[in-house]
Design a protein around this motif. Structure first.
Motif, mmCIF file in Angstrom:
data_model
loop_
_atom_site.group_PDB
_atom_site.id
_atom_site.type_symbol
_atom_site.label_atom_id
_atom_site.label_comp_id
_atom_site.label_asym_id
_atom_site.label_seq_id
_atom_site.Cartn_x
_atom_site.Cartn_y
_atom_site.Cartn_z
ATOM 1 N N PRO A 217 28.766 -6.807 -34.361
ATOM 2 C CA PRO A 217 29.592 -6.225 -33.305
ATOM 3 C C PRO A 217 29.761 -4.709 -33.428
ATOM 4 C CG PRO A 217 30.649 -8.180 -34.215
ATOM 5 C CD PRO A 217 29.444 -7.903 -35.046
ATOM 6 N N ARG A 218 29.943 -4.211 -34.630
ATOM 7 C CA ARG A 218 30.140 -2.768 -34.794
ATOM 8 C C ARG A 218 28.883 -1.977 -34.427
ATOM 9 N NH1 ARG A 218 34.827 -1.316 -37.845
ATOM 10 N NH2 ARG A 218 35.845 -3.170 -38.638
ATOM 11 N N GLN A 219 27.734 -2.494 -34.791
ATOM 12 C CA GLN A 219 26.487 -1.805 -34.453
ATOM 13 C C GLN A 219 26.277 -1.794 -32.938
ATOM 14 O OE1 GLN A 219 26.736 -4.104 -36.932
ATOM 15 N NE2 GLN A 219 26.368 -2.812 -38.711
ATOM 16 N N VAL A 220 26.576 -2.916 -32.296
ATOM 17 C CA VAL A 220 26.461 -2.978 -30.839
ATOM 18 C C VAL A 220 27.449 -2.003 -30.198
ATOM 19 C CG1 VAL A 220 26.784 -4.447 -28.796
ATOM 20 C CG2 VAL A 220 25.549 -5.325 -30.791
ATOM 21 N N GLY A 221 28.674 -1.965 -30.706
ATOM 22 C CA GLY A 221 29.668 -1.034 -30.190
ATOM 23 C C GLY A 221 29.224 0.410 -30.314
ATOM 24 N N ARG A 222 28.595 0.728 -31.424
ATOM 25 C CA ARG A 222 28.091 2.097 -31.636
ATOM 26 C C ARG A 222 27.004 2.428 -30.601
ATOM 27 N NH1 ARG A 222 28.694 7.114 -33.133
ATOM 28 N NH2 ARG A 222 26.996 8.017 -34.313
ATOM 29 N N VAL A 223 26.078 1.504 -30.395
ATOM 30 C CA VAL A 223 25.028 1.722 -29.393
ATOM 31 C C VAL A 223 25.658 1.917 -28.015
ATOM 32 C CG1 VAL A 223 23.098 0.639 -28.161
ATOM 33 C CG2 VAL A 223 23.222 0.501 -30.666
ATOM 34 N N MET A 224 26.625 1.071 -27.690
ATOM 35 C CA MET A 224 27.252 1.165 -26.373
ATOM 36 C C MET A 224 28.004 2.479 -26.205
ATOM 37 S SD MET A 224 26.184 -1.413 -24.742
ATOM 38 C CE MET A 224 27.221 -1.324 -23.288
ATOM 39 N N SER A 225 28.647 2.946 -27.270
ATOM 40 C CA SER A 225 29.393 4.200 -27.154
ATOM 41 C C SER A 225 28.459 5.389 -26.984
ATOM 42 C CB SER A 225 30.307 4.406 -28.360
ATOM 43 O OG SER A 225 29.571 4.724 -29.522
ATOM 44 N N LEU A 226 27.273 5.321 -27.560
ATOM 45 C CA LEU A 226 26.322 6.432 -27.462
ATOM 46 C C LEU A 226 25.462 6.384 -26.209
ATOM 47 C CD1 LEU A 226 25.050 6.618 -31.151
ATOM 48 C CD2 LEU A 226 26.561 8.254 -29.997
ATOM 49 N N TYR A 227 25.020 5.188 -25.828
ATOM 50 C CA TYR A 227 24.009 5.064 -24.781
ATOM 51 C C TYR A 227 24.372 4.122 -23.638
ATOM 52 C CZ TYR A 227 21.336 6.771 -28.798
ATOM 53 O OH TYR A 227 20.912 7.481 -29.884
ATOM 54 N N GLY A 228 25.531 3.493 -23.691
ATOM 55 C CA GLY A 228 25.878 2.425 -22.745
ATOM 56 C C GLY A 228 26.137 2.831 -21.319
ATOM 57 N N GLY A 229 26.263 4.129 -21.058
ATOM 58 C CA GLY A 229 26.578 4.572 -19.708
ATOM 59 C C GLY A 229 25.532 4.228 -18.669
#
Length: 100
Positions: free
Chosen positions: A39-51
């Motif tokens: 979950p934390r790795q996915v959250g990091r990806v989403m915070s950086l590139y999820g837009g």
């Protein structure tokens, strides 16, 4: 410093793009779908590139939308007909979780 998404980030973003309108996955569900990370790795990806993907469809396991984006997320939930919990603040995971 901004950088291009790596292979893991691309896999996460691809998985998020496959979630249909009105459905959601938790951060952990996305990690499971991708087959690595958590979950934390996915959250990091989403915070950086999820837009660039339907970020509102990736939520906490308790049905809460991403922190700081609740208003925009709820606008999308209403537009897509995403089932909400009785409290109106969280997504009803039992009804809205996508089984990819």
């Amino acid at each position: 410093m901004w950088s291009e998404p790596d292979e893991y980030a691309e896999a996460v973003l691809d998985a998020v793009e496959r979630i249909p309108p009105g459905r959601v996955l938790s951060y952990g569900d996305v990690a499971e779908l991708v087959g690595r990370g958590g979950p934390r790795q996915v959250g990091r990806v989403m915070s950086l590139y999820g837009g660039a993907v339907p970020w509102w469809r990736v939520i906490r396991a308790d049905g809460s939308p991403p922190s700081g984006h609740e208003i925009r997320a709820h606008e999308n939930y209403r537009a897509e007909g995403t089932p909400l919990h009785r409290d109106g603040r969280r997504v009803d995971m039992a009804r809205a979780r996508w089984v990819g």
